[in-house]
Design a protein around this motif. Structure first.
Motif, PDB file in Angstrom:
ATOM      1  N   LEU A 299       0.773  -0.634  -0.527  1.00  0.00           N
ATOM      2  CA  LEU A 299      -0.415   0.040  -0.156  1.00  0.00           C
ATOM      3  C   LEU A 299       0.664   1.251  -0.074  1.00  0.00           C
ATOM      4  CD1 LEU A 299      -2.902  -0.856   2.502  1.00  0.00           C
ATOM      5  CD2 LEU A 299      -3.031  -0.933   0.268  1.00  0.00           C
ATOM      6  N   THR A 300       0.964   2.373  -1.256  1.00  0.00           N
ATOM      7  CA  THR A 300       1.697   3.644  -0.476  1.00  0.00           C
ATOM      8  C   THR A 300       0.667   4.683  -0.038  1.00  0.00           C
ATOM      9  OG1 THR A 300       0.184   4.434  -2.949  1.00  0.00           O
ATOM     10  CG2 THR A 300       2.401   2.771  -2.479  1.00  0.00           C
ATOM     11  N   GLU A 301       0.592   5.648   0.652  1.00  0.00           N
ATOM     12  CA  GLU A 301       0.370   6.073   1.637  1.00  0.00           C
ATOM     13  C   GLU A 301       0.388   7.407   0.918  1.00  0.00           C
ATOM     14  OE1 GLU A 301       2.252   7.253   4.880  1.00  0.00           O
ATOM     15  OE2 GLU A 301       1.341   5.830   6.202  1.00  0.00           O
ATOM     16  N   ALA A 302       0.646   7.625  -0.512  1.00  0.00           N
ATOM     17  CA  ALA A 302       0.623   9.650  -1.293  1.00  0.00           C
ATOM     18  C   ALA A 302       1.062   7.833  -3.004  1.00  0.00           C
ATOM     19  CB  ALA A 302       1.767  10.369  -1.121  1.00  0.00           C
ATOM     20  N   ASP A 303       0.526   8.599  -3.481  1.00  0.00           N
ATOM     21  CA  ASP A 303      -0.095   7.943  -5.254  1.00  0.00           C
ATOM     22  C   ASP A 303       1.640   8.160  -5.984  1.00  0.00           C
ATOM     23  OD1 ASP A 303      -2.497   8.121  -5.258  1.00  0.00           O
ATOM     24  OD2 ASP A 303      -2.836  10.105  -6.463  1.00  0.00           O
ATOM     25  N   PHE A 304       2.647   6.873  -5.683  1.00  0.00           N
ATOM     26  CA  PHE A 304       3.063   6.531  -6.873  1.00  0.00           C
ATOM     27  C   PHE A 304       3.965   6.688  -7.961  1.00  0.00           C
ATOM     28  CE2 PHE A 304       4.093   6.380  -1.844  1.00  0.00           C
ATOM     29  CZ  PHE A 304       6.209   5.350  -1.908  1.00  0.00           C
ATOM     30  N   THR A 305       4.818   6.726  -8.615  1.00  0.00           N
ATOM     31  CA  THR A 305       4.687   6.254  -9.686  1.00  0.00           C
ATOM     32  C   THR A 305       4.465   4.933 -10.072  1.00  0.00           C
ATOM     33  OG1 THR A 305       5.855   8.691 -10.143  1.00  0.00           O
ATOM     34  CG2 THR A 305       5.374   6.858 -11.973  1.00  0.00           C
ATOM     35  N   VAL A 306       4.447   4.444 -10.689  1.00  0.00           N
ATOM     36  CA  VAL A 306       4.104   3.136 -11.179  1.00  0.00           C
ATOM     37  C   VAL A 306       4.655   2.757 -12.527  1.00  0.00           C
ATOM     38  CG1 VAL A 306       1.986   2.862 -11.582  1.00  0.00           C
ATOM     39  CG2 VAL A 306       2.826   1.113 -10.840  1.00  0.00           C
ATOM     40  N   GLY A 307       5.806   1.376 -12.545  1.00  0.00           N
ATOM     41  CA  GLY A 307       6.107   0.816 -13.727  1.00  0.00           C
ATOM     42  C   GLY A 307       6.111  -0.319 -13.544  1.00  0.00           C
ATOM     43  N   ALA A 308       5.991  -1.405 -14.884  1.00  0.00           N
ATOM     44  CA  ALA A 308       6.587  -2.727 -14.418  1.00  0.00           C
ATOM     45  C   ALA A 308       6.993  -3.061 -16.147  1.00  0.00           C
ATOM     46  CB  ALA A 308       5.161  -3.448 -14.701  1.00  0.00           C
ATOM     47  N   GLU A 309       7.516  -4.730 -15.546  1.00  0.00           N
ATOM     48  CA  GLU A 309       7.727  -5.259 -16.607  1.00  0.00           C
ATOM     49  C   GLU A 309       7.923  -6.558 -16.714  1.00  0.00           C
ATOM     50  OE1 GLU A 309      10.477  -5.681 -20.452  1.00  0.00           O
ATOM     51  OE2 GLU A 309       9.420  -4.383 -19.657  1.00  0.00           O
ATOM     52  N   VAL A 310       7.190  -6.930 -18.266  1.00  0.00           N
ATOM     53  CA  VAL A 310       7.307  -8.954 -18.054  1.00  0.00           C
ATOM     54  C   VAL A 310       7.604  -9.281 -19.101  1.00  0.00           C
ATOM     55  CG1 VAL A 310       5.492 -10.846 -18.328  1.00  0.00           C
ATOM     56  CG2 VAL A 310       4.491  -8.490 -17.209  1.00  0.00           C
ATOM     57  N   ARG A 311       8.494 -10.402 -17.751  1.00  0.00           N
ATOM     58  CA  ARG A 311       9.702 -11.349 -19.600  1.00  0.00           C
ATOM     59  C   ARG A 311       9.241 -12.504 -19.052  1.00  0.00           C
ATOM     60  NH1 ARG A 311      14.942  -7.924 -19.280  1.00  0.00           N
ATOM     61  NH2 ARG A 311      14.544  -6.195 -20.161  1.00  0.00           N
ATOM     62  N   GLY A 312       9.128 -12.928 -18.499  1.00  0.00           N
ATOM     63  CA  GLY A 312       7.520 -14.287 -18.203  1.00  0.00           C
ATOM     64  C   GLY A 312       6.541 -14.365 -19.885  1.00  0.00           C
ATOM     65  N   GLY A 313       7.076 -16.221 -20.473  1.00  0.00           N
ATOM     66  CA  GLY A 313       6.282 -16.249 -20.754  1.00  0.00           C
ATOM     67  C   GLY A 313       4.781 -16.566 -20.802  1.00  0.00           C
TER      68      GLY A 313
END
Length: 302
Positions: free
Chosen positions: A29-43
């Motif tokens: 949980l984030t108390e404030a709005d955190f910037t989010v990013g992601a990366e999928v490398r599995g199939g």
């Protein structure tokens, strides 16, 4: 400084599980709005709201990241996190009220002890339990049913737990949480020795990578679903494109510790949350992210 995600101000981590059934979930949980990013490398990933992490998507903040067992069934449990946040009026503001932004990902643990899976009430309880206390490397939450080294089946795999790590360089802090449910083995990159993985009947590690290489006619099929899930957190200023880049760089931590990694049998995914508190070079952030991911994965081995 805590040696886990809670080293970042504004983050709380909570877990809920059913140890008898061998499944559970974890929420960041984030108390404030955190910037989010992601990366999928599995199939073989299983996810919810993952498209929102794309740099081309309109929303660039997240109110939580949810990790769960239960394969695709477990994705529905994210509704419990949504309910918790809505009750607190946390989320993206719309004319119809708040809509919490909760990217989620799952591991496949349906063959560990049972085919049970987390539900929304379990996820809600994980939110109620969330705090900023020190996190332990143990088999709880989303890692309640996690294992690694599946080439000889779940009965010959090694149990793993939640792994944590954090590093500081000046004011910059980068931390990681790891749920390691890998098809492959875990190796210590310093010694090259397997520390968790597939075993023979005598309990000796058999070396999954070499087993595959040395069997030219091998056909792994798609019988054993696996995934390693990572959440990276930092206090650096990052926009969504930069958070996605850090997620990409953080995958190097998987490559240094899991053999083989990023296969069609895995759903390897990394989320990055940035609290936007201090300025830092993105390359330094990414390099540290790979380091703490490596350490968190190693800490997941019992």
């Amino acid at each position: 400084m805590n040696n886990d995600l809670t080293a970042i101000k504004g983050i709380k981590v909570g877990h809920a599980d059913n140890q008898k059934s061998g499944t559970g979930c974890s929420v960041v949980l984030t108390e404030a709005d955190f910037t989010v990013g992601a990366e999928v490398r599995g199939g073989a990933p299983g996810s919810r709201e993952f498209a929102l992490t794309d740099s081309r998507a309109a929303v660039d903040k997240a109110n939580a990241v949810f990790l769960t067992g239960g394969s695709a069934y477990g994705l529905d449990a994210a509704g419990g996190v949504m309910r918790y946040l809505r009750e607190k009026d946390i989320g993206f503001q719309t004319g119809g009220g708040v809509v919490p932004i909760v990217p989620a990902a799952v591991i496949y643990d349906l063959e560990y002890k049972s085919n049970d899976y987390p539900d929304q009430e379990m996820a809600y309880q994980a939110c109620l339990a969330a705090d900023s206390s020190i996190q332990e490397n143990k088999s709880i939450g989303a890692a309640a049913g996690s294992t690694c080294g599946k080439i000889k089946g779940i009965e010959n795999a090694s149990k793993t737990g939640l792994g944590h790590a954090a590093r500081q360089s000046g004011e910059l802090i980068v931390s990681a949480l790891a749920v390691v449910n890998a098809f492959g083995d875990l190796k210590d990159p310093e010694s090259g020795k397997i520390i968790a993985g597939a075993q023979d009947q005598a309990g000796n590690f058999i070396n999954t990578e070499e087993t595959i290489i040395n069997q030219p006619e091998i056909n792994l099929g798609f019988l054993r679903q696996n995934t390693t899930l990572i959440v990276v957190a930092t206090n650096a200023f990052l926009n969504k494109s930069e958070a996605n880049r850090v997620s990409m760089m953080a995958h190097s931590g998987l490559s240094r510790t899991i053999y083989p990694v990023h296969t069609l049998l895995d759903g390897d995914s990394v989320f990055t949350l940035a609290s936007n508190q201090i300025k830092a070079d993105i390359n330094q952030v990414g390099i540290l992210a790979a380091r703490v991911v490596k350490e968190a994965i190693l800490n997941s081995a019992f």
